[in-house]
Design an enzyme around this catalytic site. Structure first.
Site, PDB file in Angstrom:
ATOM      1  N   LYS A   1      21.972  23.838  19.987  1.00  0.00           N
ATOM      2  CA  LYS A   1      22.202  22.497  19.434  1.00  0.00           C
ATOM      3  C   LYS A   1      21.313  22.204  18.230  1.00  0.00           C
ATOM      4  CE  LYS A   1      24.771  20.424  23.015  1.00  0.00           C
ATOM      5  NZ  LYS A   1      24.969  19.439  24.056  1.00  0.00           N
TER       6      LYS A   1
ATOM      7  N   LYS B   1      31.334  28.950  24.707  1.00  0.00           N
ATOM      8  CA  LYS B   1      31.813  28.080  25.796  1.00  0.00           C
ATOM      9  C   LYS B   1      32.647  26.916  25.245  1.00  0.00           C
ATOM     10  CE  LYS B   1      28.588  24.364  26.421  1.00  0.00           C
ATOM     11  NZ  LYS B   1      28.465  23.228  27.254  1.00  0.00           N
TER      12      LYS B   1
ATOM     13  N   LYS C   1      32.573  19.929  24.154  1.00  0.00           N
ATOM     14  CA  LYS C   1      33.182  18.684  23.672  1.00  0.00           C
ATOM     15  C   LYS C   1      32.740  18.309  22.266  1.00  0.00           C
ATOM     16  CE  LYS C   1      31.180  15.887  27.151  1.00  0.00           C
ATOM     17  NZ  LYS C   1      29.904  16.346  27.641  1.00  0.00           N
TER      18      LYS C   1
HETATM   19  N1  AQP Z   1      32.689  25.316  29.130  1.00  0.00           N
HETATM   20  C1  AQP Z   1      32.264  24.920  30.313  1.00  0.00           C
HETATM   21  N2  AQP Z   1      32.638  25.583  31.445  1.00  0.00           N
HETATM   22  C2  AQP Z   1      32.211  25.177  32.662  1.00  0.00           C
HETATM   23  N3  AQP Z   1      31.409  24.082  32.865  1.00  0.00           N
HETATM   24  C3  AQP Z   1      31.022  23.387  31.768  1.00  0.00           C
HETATM   25  N4  AQP Z   1      30.259  22.280  31.600  1.00  0.00           N
HETATM   26  C4  AQP Z   1      30.188  21.977  30.288  1.00  0.00           C
HETATM   27  N5  AQP Z   1      30.884  22.872  29.572  1.00  0.00           N
HETATM   28  C5  AQP Z   1      31.426  23.766  30.444  1.00  0.00           C
HETATM   29  C6  AQP Z   1      29.638  21.542  32.697  1.00  0.00           C
HETATM   30  O1  AQP Z   1      30.076  20.192  32.615  1.00  0.00           O
HETATM   31  C7  AQP Z   1      29.044  19.343  33.088  1.00  0.00           C
HETATM   32  C8  AQP Z   1      28.820  18.188  32.137  1.00  0.00           C
HETATM   33  O2  AQP Z   1      28.240  18.631  30.975  1.00  0.00           O
HETATM   34  P1  AQP Z   1      27.552  17.647  29.947  1.00  0.00           P
HETATM   35  O3  AQP Z   1      28.254  16.376  29.808  1.00  0.00           O
HETATM   36  O4  AQP Z   1      26.097  17.589  30.228  1.00  0.00           O
HETATM   37  O5  AQP Z   1      27.820  18.441  28.639  1.00  0.00           O
HETATM   38  P2  AQP Z   1      27.330  19.853  28.219  1.00  0.00           P
HETATM   39  O6  AQP Z   1      26.852  20.713  29.324  1.00  0.00           O
HETATM   40  O7  AQP Z   1      26.389  19.647  27.096  1.00  0.00           O
HETATM   41  O8  AQP Z   1      28.691  20.554  27.732  1.00  0.00           O
HETATM   42  P3  AQP Z   1      29.855  19.932  26.964  1.00  0.00           P
HETATM   43  O9  AQP Z   1      30.565  19.004  27.892  1.00  0.00           O
HETATM   44  O10 AQP Z   1      30.777  20.901  26.381  1.00  0.00           O
HETATM   45  O11 AQP Z   1      29.165  19.190  25.800  1.00  0.00           O
HETATM   46  P4  AQP Z   1      28.455  19.815  24.512  1.00  0.00           P
HETATM   47  O12 AQP Z   1      29.465  19.801  23.436  1.00  0.00           O
HETATM   48  O13 AQP Z   1      27.371  18.839  24.311  1.00  0.00           O
HETATM   49  O14 AQP Z   1      27.992  21.205  24.797  1.00  0.00           O
HETATM   50  C9  AQP Z   1      27.821  20.212  33.311  1.00  0.00           C
HETATM   51  O15 AQP Z   1      27.710  20.498  34.686  1.00  0.00           O
HETATM   52  C10 AQP Z   1      28.135  21.453  32.538  1.00  0.00           C
HETATM   53  O16 AQP Z   1      27.495  22.577  33.090  1.00  0.00           O
END
Ligand code: AQP
Length: 325
Positions: A110, A192, A195
Site C-alpha cells: 500500500k 489478490k 477493492k
Molecule cells: N482477494 C481476497 N481473497 C480472500 N479474502 C480476501 N479479503 C480481502 N481480499 C481478499 C479478506 O476480506 C476481509 C476484509 O478485508 P478488508 O476490508 O480489511 O480489506 P483488505 O484486506 O485490505 O482487502 P480488500 O478488501 O481487497 O481491500 P484493499 O483494496 O484495501 O486491499 C479480510 O478478512 C481479508 O482478509
C-alpha cells in the site's frame, strides 16, 4: 469460543471479501460468540471521501445482514463508536517494534500504491487491528490470507504486553477459509482481488447480472486451451476454478473433469451463469434492507453498546497493569 473480525467500509465488498471472510462468519456464528465490526478507522488510512463515509458504513451493515449475519446471534457494530479501540491502540503502540510494522506485506504494497498519501496510519494499521482483536479477548480471527500476517503480529503484541505488564490479553488464533482464502484479481491474476483496484478486476457481491457476465467473460486467462488447476502456470483459469468450486460446492477435480473437452469461453459462460444465480439472493436482500434504514441503524447502536461493555473491561485492566489507574 469468541470470534472477532471486521471489514473496511470504503469501497465495494467483493467476492474475495465474501469467500475469505463473510462466508466463514455466517458458519461460525452458529456455535460461537461472534463480534463483527465495520472498521471505519482503518479506512481512513487510504484516500476516502468524508461525504460518503456514513453511506458506506450503512451499506456494509447491509452487506453483513444480507450475507446472513444474524444480529440476534452476533454483535455487529462500527469501530469508531467504541472509543476503547483508539485508546488501546496507543497503549499497544508502545510495545510494538517499528521493524515489525515496516516488514508487513500490506504496508509495503500500500505504501507503493498510495505514494502520494503515505501517512503514519498506514504503518500503524496492524496496531489498531491488534487493539480491535485483543479488546474482546478473542479466541479466533477468521480472515483471508492477506490478513494472516497482521493476526500473527497481534499475537506477538499480546505476548509482549502480557510479559511486560502481566496477563491481560488472550493470544488469538487465525482461521483461514477452506476455499477462497485468497481470491485473485480478474485482470491481474497474480495479484489478490482488491477493492482499491479498478472495477473490472473484482466482482462486487451486489453486481448486476450484466456486469457479472461482462467481467467474467473479460477475465484474463492464459493462451492455452486446457481447464486445469495450476496457480503458477495458469493463475487466471485456476482462480476461476476456485470461484466455480466455492459457489457450486463441487471439487476442483470434478470441475476439471466436467470441462475436460470444453473451451475457455464455454467454461466462463457456465461460471457467469452460476455466479448470476448464486449472487441473486444477496441483491434481493440488499434491496429489502435499503428500505429499512432505521432498523439497520438500531442494530449498529445496540451492537456498539454490547461491544463496549467487553471492551471497557479489557481496557481498564490493561491501564491498571500499566500503572495508569
Ligand atoms: N482477494 C481476497 N481473497 C480472500 N479474502 C480476501 N479479503 C480481502 N481480499 C481478499 C479478506 O476480506 C476481509 C476484509 O478485508 P478488508 O476490508 O480489511 O480489506 P483488505 O484486506 O485490505 O482487502 P480488500 O478488501 O481487497 O481491500 P484493499 O483494496 O484495501 O486491499 C479480510 O478478512 C481479508 O482478509
Amino acid at each position: 469460543m469468541r470470534i472477532f473480525s471486521g471489514i473496511q467500509p470504503t469501497g465495494i465488498i467483493h467476492i474475495g471479501n465474501y469467500l475469505g471472510a463473510l462466508n466463514q462468519w455466517v458458519e461460525l456464528q452458529e456455535k460461537n460468540e461472534c463480534i463483527f465490526c465495520i472498521v471505519d478507522l482503518h479506512a481512513l488510512t487510504a484516500p476516502f471521501d468524508p461525504k460518503t463515509l456514513q453511506d458506506l458504513i450503512l451499506e456494509k451493515a447491509i452487506v453483513y445482514l444480507a450475507s446472513g449475519i444474524d444480529p440476534e446471534k452476533s454483535i455487529i457494530f462500527v469501530q469508531s463508536q467504541v472509543k476503547e479501540h483508539t485508546e488501546l491502540t496507543w497503549l499497544l503502540n508502545t510495545v510494538t517494534p517499528v521493524g515489525d510494522l515496516t516488514r508487513m506485506t500490506q504496508y509495503k504494497e500500500k505504501s507503493k500504491k498510495f505514494k502520494a498519501n503515505l501517512n503514519a496510519g498506514l504503518l500503524n494499521y496492524p496496531i489498531l487491528m491488534a487493539a480491535d482483536i485483543l479488546l474482546y479477548q478473542t479466541d479466533v480471527v477468521p480472515v483471508g490470507e492477506d490478513q494472516e500476517q497482521h493476526v500473527e503480529l497481534t499475537r506477538t503484541i499480546a505476548r509482549k504486553f502480557n510479559q511486560k505488564f502481566g496477563q491481560v490479553f488472550k493470544v488469538p488464533e487465525v482461521k483461514l477459509s477452506k476455499s477462497g482464502a485468497r481470491i485473485m484479481s480478474l485482470q491481474e491474476p497474480a495479484k489478490k482481488m482488491s477493492k482499491t483496484d479498478k472495477p473490472e478486476s473484482y466482482l462486487g457481491l451486489f453486481d448486476e447480472p450484466e456486469e457479472i457476465k461482462g467481467k467474467i467473460m473479460r477475465a484474463v486467462t492464459d493462451t492455452g486451451r486446457v481447464i486445469k488447476y495450476n496457480p503458477k502456470a495458469k493463475p487466471g483459469i485456476s482462480n476461476l476454478l476456485t470461484l466455480y468450486s466455492a459457489f457450486s460446492g463441487k471439487s476442483i477435480k470434478e470441475l476439471e473433469k466436467k470441462f475436460k473437452k470444453k473451451g475457455y469461453a464455454e467454461f466462463k459462460k457456465s461460471l457467469a451463469e452460476l455466479l448470476v444465480s448464486s449472487l441473486e439472493p444477496f441483491r434481493r436482500k440488499r434491496k429489502e434492507l435499503l428500505a429499512r434504514e432505521v432498523y439497520v441503524q438500531e442494530i449498529l447502536k445496540q451492537g456498539a453498546k454490547r461491544a463496549q461493555v467487553i471492551a471497557q473491561s479489557t481496557l481498564e485492566n490493561a491501564k491498571k497493569k500499566m500503572g495508569l489507574t
